[in-house]
Scaffold this motif. Sequence first.
Motif, PDB file in Angstrom:
ATOM      1  N   ALA A  37       6.297  13.457  -1.985  1.00  0.00           N
ATOM      2  CA  ALA A  37       5.923  12.523  -3.044  1.00  0.00           C
ATOM      3  C   ALA A  37       6.655  11.200  -2.887  1.00  0.00           C
ATOM      4  O   ALA A  37       6.070  10.120  -3.081  1.00  0.00           O
ATOM      5  N   TYR A  38       7.941  11.268  -2.547  1.00  0.00           N
ATOM      6  CA  TYR A  38       8.714  10.046  -2.311  1.00  0.00           C
ATOM      7  C   TYR A  38       8.095   9.246  -1.168  1.00  0.00           C
ATOM      8  O   TYR A  38       7.929   8.020  -1.271  1.00  0.00           O
ATOM      9  N   SER A  39       7.754   9.934  -0.088  1.00  0.00           N
ATOM     10  CA  SER A  39       7.124   9.266   1.056  1.00  0.00           C
ATOM     11  C   SER A  39       5.809   8.610   0.642  1.00  0.00           C
ATOM     12  O   SER A  39       5.504   7.486   1.075  1.00  0.00           O
ATOM     13  N   ALA A  40       5.036   9.297  -0.209  1.00  0.00           N
ATOM     14  CA  ALA A  40       3.765   8.724  -0.674  1.00  0.00           C
ATOM     15  C   ALA A  40       4.001   7.447  -1.464  1.00  0.00           C
ATOM     16  O   ALA A  40       3.217   6.491  -1.378  1.00  0.00           O
ATOM     17  N   GLY A  41       5.093   7.403  -2.249  1.00  0.00           N
ATOM     18  CA  GLY A  41       5.413   6.190  -2.993  1.00  0.00           C
ATOM     19  C   GLY A  41       5.769   5.032  -2.084  1.00  0.00           C
ATOM     20  O   GLY A  41       5.344   3.887  -2.308  1.00  0.00           O
ATOM     21  N   VAL A  42       6.561   5.309  -1.045  1.00  0.00           N
ATOM     22  CA  VAL A  42       6.902   4.263  -0.071  1.00  0.00           C
ATOM     23  C   VAL A  42       5.632   3.761   0.606  1.00  0.00           C
ATOM     24  O   VAL A  42       5.397   2.547   0.739  1.00  0.00           O
ATOM     25  N   ASN A  43       4.775   4.691   1.019  1.00  0.00           N
ATOM     26  CA  ASN A  43       3.561   4.314   1.739  1.00  0.00           C
ATOM     27  C   ASN A  43       2.568   3.574   0.846  1.00  0.00           C
ATOM     28  O   ASN A  43       1.808   2.723   1.326  1.00  0.00           O
ATOM     29  N   ALA A  44       2.578   3.906  -0.450  1.00  0.00           N
ATOM     30  CA  ALA A  44       1.716   3.179  -1.382  1.00  0.00           C
ATOM     31  C   ALA A  44       2.131   1.714  -1.469  1.00  0.00           C
ATOM     32  O   ALA A  44       1.281   0.817  -1.551  1.00  0.00           O
ATOM     33  N   ARG A  45       3.426   1.459  -1.454  1.00  0.00           N
ATOM     34  CA  ARG A  45       3.898   0.069  -1.465  1.00  0.00           C
ATOM     35  C   ARG A  45       3.519  -0.632  -0.160  1.00  0.00           C
ATOM     36  O   ARG A  45       3.103  -1.801  -0.171  1.00  0.00           O
ATOM     37  N   ILE A  46       3.628   0.052   0.968  1.00  0.00           N
ATOM     38  CA  ILE A  46       3.229  -0.545   2.253  1.00  0.00           C
ATOM     39  C   ILE A  46       1.735  -0.874   2.229  1.00  0.00           C
ATOM     40  O   ILE A  46       1.302  -1.946   2.698  1.00  0.00           O
ATOM     41  N   LEU A  47       0.922   0.041   1.657  1.00  0.00           N
ATOM     42  CA  LEU A  47      -0.510  -0.212   1.537  1.00  0.00           C
ATOM     43  C   LEU A  47      -0.784  -1.431   0.671  1.00  0.00           C
ATOM     44  O   LEU A  47      -1.620  -2.280   1.011  1.00  0.00           O
ATOM     45  N   GLU A  48      -0.074  -1.533  -0.443  1.00  0.00           N
ATOM     46  CA  GLU A  48      -0.233  -2.686  -1.335  1.00  0.00           C
ATOM     47  C   GLU A  48       0.112  -3.992  -0.612  1.00  0.00           C
ATOM     48  O   GLU A  48      -0.586  -5.003  -0.754  1.00  0.00           O
ATOM     49  N   ILE A  49       1.181  -3.965   0.170  1.00  0.00           N
ATOM     50  CA  ILE A  49       1.586  -5.163   0.923  1.00  0.00           C
ATOM     51  C   ILE A  49       0.485  -5.574   1.898  1.00  0.00           C
ATOM     52  O   ILE A  49       0.130  -6.757   2.014  1.00  0.00           O
ATOM     53  N   ASN A  50      -0.073  -4.594   2.584  1.00  0.00           N
ATOM     54  CA  ASN A  50      -1.115  -4.897   3.564  1.00  0.00           C
ATOM     55  C   ASN A  50      -2.408  -5.364   2.899  1.00  0.00           C
ATOM     56  O   ASN A  50      -3.067  -6.295   3.379  1.00  0.00           O
ATOM     57  N   GLU A  51      -2.781  -4.729   1.784  1.00  0.00           N
ATOM     58  CA  GLU A  51      -4.027  -5.086   1.116  1.00  0.00           C
ATOM     59  C   GLU A  51      -3.953  -6.456   0.450  1.00  0.00           C
ATOM     60  O   GLU A  51      -4.926  -7.221   0.466  1.00  0.00           O
ATOM     61  N   ASP A  52      -2.786  -6.765  -0.152  1.00  0.00           N
ATOM     62  CA  ASP A  52      -2.665  -8.012  -0.909  1.00  0.00           C
ATOM     63  C   ASP A  52      -1.953  -9.113  -0.148  1.00  0.00           C
ATOM     64  O   ASP A  52      -1.639 -10.162  -0.729  1.00  0.00           O
ATOM     65  N   ALA A  53      -1.665  -8.881   1.139  1.00  0.00           N
ATOM     66  CA  ALA A  53      -0.985  -9.884   1.986  1.00  0.00           C
ATOM     67  C   ALA A  53       0.289 -10.385   1.328  1.00  0.00           C
ATOM     68  O   ALA A  53       0.495 -11.580   1.139  1.00  0.00           O
ATOM     69  N   LEU A  54       1.187  -9.436   0.991  1.00  0.00           N
ATOM     70  CA  LEU A  54       2.425  -9.772   0.286  1.00  0.00           C
ATOM     71  C   LEU A  54       3.561 -10.075   1.264  1.00  0.00           C
ATOM     72  O   LEU A  54       4.625  -9.464   1.239  1.00  0.00           O
ATOM     73  N   GLY A  55       3.330 -11.008   2.153  1.00  0.00           N
ATOM     74  CA  GLY A  55       4.401 -11.501   3.016  1.00  0.00           C
ATOM     75  C   GLY A  55       5.067 -10.448   3.873  1.00  0.00           C
ATOM     76  O   GLY A  55       6.259 -10.537   4.156  1.00  0.00           O
ATOM     77  N   ALA A 110       5.527   1.830  10.185  1.00  0.00           N
ATOM     78  CA  ALA A 110       4.769   3.071  10.195  1.00  0.00           C
ATOM     79  C   ALA A 110       4.924   3.788   8.850  1.00  0.00           C
ATOM     80  O   ALA A 110       5.887   3.547   8.121  1.00  0.00           O
ATOM     81  N   PRO A 111       3.986   4.667   8.501  1.00  0.00           N
ATOM     82  CA  PRO A 111       4.119   5.409   7.241  1.00  0.00           C
ATOM     83  C   PRO A 111       5.420   6.195   7.185  1.00  0.00           C
ATOM     84  O   PRO A 111       5.884   6.730   8.200  1.00  0.00           O
ATOM     85  N   TRP A 112       5.995   6.258   5.991  1.00  0.00           N
ATOM     86  CA  TRP A 112       7.228   7.025   5.777  1.00  0.00           C
ATOM     87  C   TRP A 112       6.898   8.508   5.752  1.00  0.00           C
ATOM     88  O   TRP A 112       5.849   8.924   5.247  1.00  0.00           O
ATOM     89  N   GLN A 113       7.820   9.336   6.294  1.00  0.00           N
ATOM     90  CA  GLN A 113       7.618  10.779   6.340  1.00  0.00           C
ATOM     91  C   GLN A 113       8.874  11.486   5.824  1.00  0.00           C
ATOM     92  O   GLN A 113       9.968  10.906   5.835  1.00  0.00           O
ATOM     93  N   PRO A 114       8.750  12.750   5.378  1.00  0.00           N
ATOM     94  CA  PRO A 114       9.936  13.488   4.929  1.00  0.00           C
ATOM     95  C   PRO A 114      11.064  13.511   5.946  1.00  0.00           C
ATOM     96  O   PRO A 114      12.245  13.431   5.588  1.00  0.00           O
TER      97      PRO A 114
END
Length: 825
Positions: free
Chosen positions: A141-159, A173-177
């Motif tokens: 679940a923690y990894s999913a939260g990190v990856n969700a932020r990475i997805l948001e950065i990529n989708e919204d071009a957040l620098g 790369a996606p975060w893993q346990p």
Amino acid sequence: MACLFRWLLRLAAALILLILIASGLAYYLAAQSLPEYDKQISLPGLSAPVEIIRDNANVPHIFGSFGASDEDVYFGLGYAHAQDRLWQMAVLRRTAQGRLSEIFGRRTLESDLFVRRLDIYGLSQQSVSAQSVEALQSLKAYSAGVNARILEINEDALGRGAPEMFLFNMPMAPWQPADSIAVMKLMALRSSHHLQDEVLRARTSLALADPERLQDILPDAPGKGITTLPEYASLFPGLPRYASAAPLPPKSSLFPVSPRGFGGASNAWAAAPNRSAAGGSLLANDPHLTLSAPGSWYLARMELATGGIIGGTIPGIPAILTGRSEQLGWGITASFLDDQDLFIEKLNPDTPEEYLTPQGYQTFTKRPSIIKIKDEPPVTLTLRWSENGPILPGSLFGLSAITPPGHVVSLGWTALDPHDTSLTAAIDLMRSSNVSQAIAAGEGFIAPSQNLVLADRTTIAQKTIGAFPARDARHHSKGRLPSQGWQRVNRWLGRAPYAANPEFTSPRGGILGNTNNKILQRPFPSHVSYSWGDTQRVNRWRRLMQSREVHTRDSFMEAQLDTVSYTARSLLPLIGADLWFTGSAAEDGSREKQRQTALTLLSEWNGEMNEHLPEPLLYAAWLRALQSRLIADDLGPLASEFSQVDPLFIERVYRNVEGAGSWCDVRQSAPQETCTDMARLALDDALIWIEERYGPALESLRWGDAHQATQDHETLGDVPVLRFFVNIRQSTSGGDNTLQRGLTSGKGPNPFQNIHAAGYRGVYDFADPDSSLFILATGQSGHFLSRNYDDMAQLWRRGEYVPMSLDEDLARAAAVGVTKINPRN
């Protein structure tokens, strides 16, 4: 001429305009990655909505909505970590993977080579399956939260998520346990020190003309200790008797092993209700790590099914490692457990790929590993392991100086466990509601070994957690020197039972604590360590704790911030015994007058290492010069390895314990120098150094000018211009041996810079839990354009704190932003 001038003026104007445009563009791109805390967003990976409330110190309070699970809260922690510390997490992961050189080039190759040899990331991947079901769900679940932020950065071009990502092309790369487990192992590596201790003890044993003097320069902590130890030369007769390696090359700031003396440290103490003025248990904790910007710690609050918890986390690790719930508080200090051994492996002279074991020659376990280097061809490394552990090259830590021809060195270390359940233990600890449950949770903790100081509403306790290597009582060097790996008596016998780990519960006096001091004396192999972190701070702590019948939150804070040096109070009368007020009248400006002024100032000083006083600088410079004079002729080039003043060594010499006064005589000189001579000469050395650096006016010196806290950015801290934006420097009180510890570097042009201190302080009061307090040395954000990058730094310097409350209404009332994350189908 006028035409040329006009064109030069136009060119200069155009250049200035271009610089302004470039600067504006750089600022715009960097600012794009500043997190927005007040928003509503839908992201994948959640089963129910999560709310992250940022209080006015930017501490995230993470709540799941009705129907949410603990996993959703862990998702929120991963998202918050990635919002504020994505670059730090990326660097930590690459360090643990041995992949820094892909980004930074050859300057980090040494780090990658070392970490690959230990196979930290491979062992972390194997350890994923060893976690409990609940812990693995939390990690995912923690990894999913990190990856969700990475997805948001990529989708919204957040620098790209952090300004450093524009300067260094680091794909995320996606975060893993396994990444979180690897970061935990990396923390263990950074706080380890026994490897360096064994090497230095062996090198010093070879360098000293009189082997009996080894116990002076590398003394045991006070108390009954080991009485005999073989000379290293007797274990390996083929070595040169006075071998000492040349000084090691400087390591990259990203090298994962701290210099000797700069591993983990910390303070933690607790008071039972009968020793508390308000009738509730008290707990204080301040872990010490190398200072950096951003710091290692990150404050967070999580609302789990078992209740709210709040405290210090390390980005990348989904656990509050020091903190409290409504029922329980926990703090950590480095235990200094001897959990590392070096083994000298004897090679088969006919087949170098074989090494000697008790059963005869065996073949090394081998596999290749390819390290990519930016702008250079890759390097192929052959990893070799013996039954004792990974093989280390002679180029590291001065190993070549202590390795006989035809031999190699392997490392035994508890953290190299493919079934490491430390993260499961850390997550179970957070769910504990009392001291006994917390102690039980610690059984799964492997590394780094810690003293866990606990307090619930009625009980206090201290338990050492971490795997204890089981050794044979006949071990040749008792784990203090590299030993013959082919001898059965030197090999580990597995892991000692958890019940044997030191434990102190409900002490009669109602107070317990640890300042990295020796905690008990047990015969080898049941001992904890022969090398302890500090022998001095505990004396001042004992006095402060015993000076009051009952304690309060404020008295615990005062102890954390205490800057009186027991060491200075005890050593100055010894080294200056024949110098105080014995000089004849001297002219102003003369060396004798300067010496008298310095001695007068020190004679009237109470030992307080206050940043505004001159005496701490005089004292520190004198002791540093004195130790240098005492050891230079005996150790030669090896003397540079003893950059930290050892109070026990100075005391042994000036009390002439077991003949230690012989260090005062310079062997190469004809006359016989006394310890008084050496003290006087060292004082002159110190005064000359001070005058060259700060001028001759001793009364106007400020300790804080020399004792600057160096909170530098690990990757941008040396970059011209940028370093003024990313590094945090401030004058600080304290010193090497004060409770408010500020460990000095001991080397280079600024030997008294404060480079290792309490990056986190917390005081927990169970009479009124919401009056508990904590603080960071820098700030919550890792983004140097954020106001939260250094907003706590001055509070930390002044000894102030921010509230540590689990009251949801208070968090909402002071919120600077509320992030609502909904599940995205």
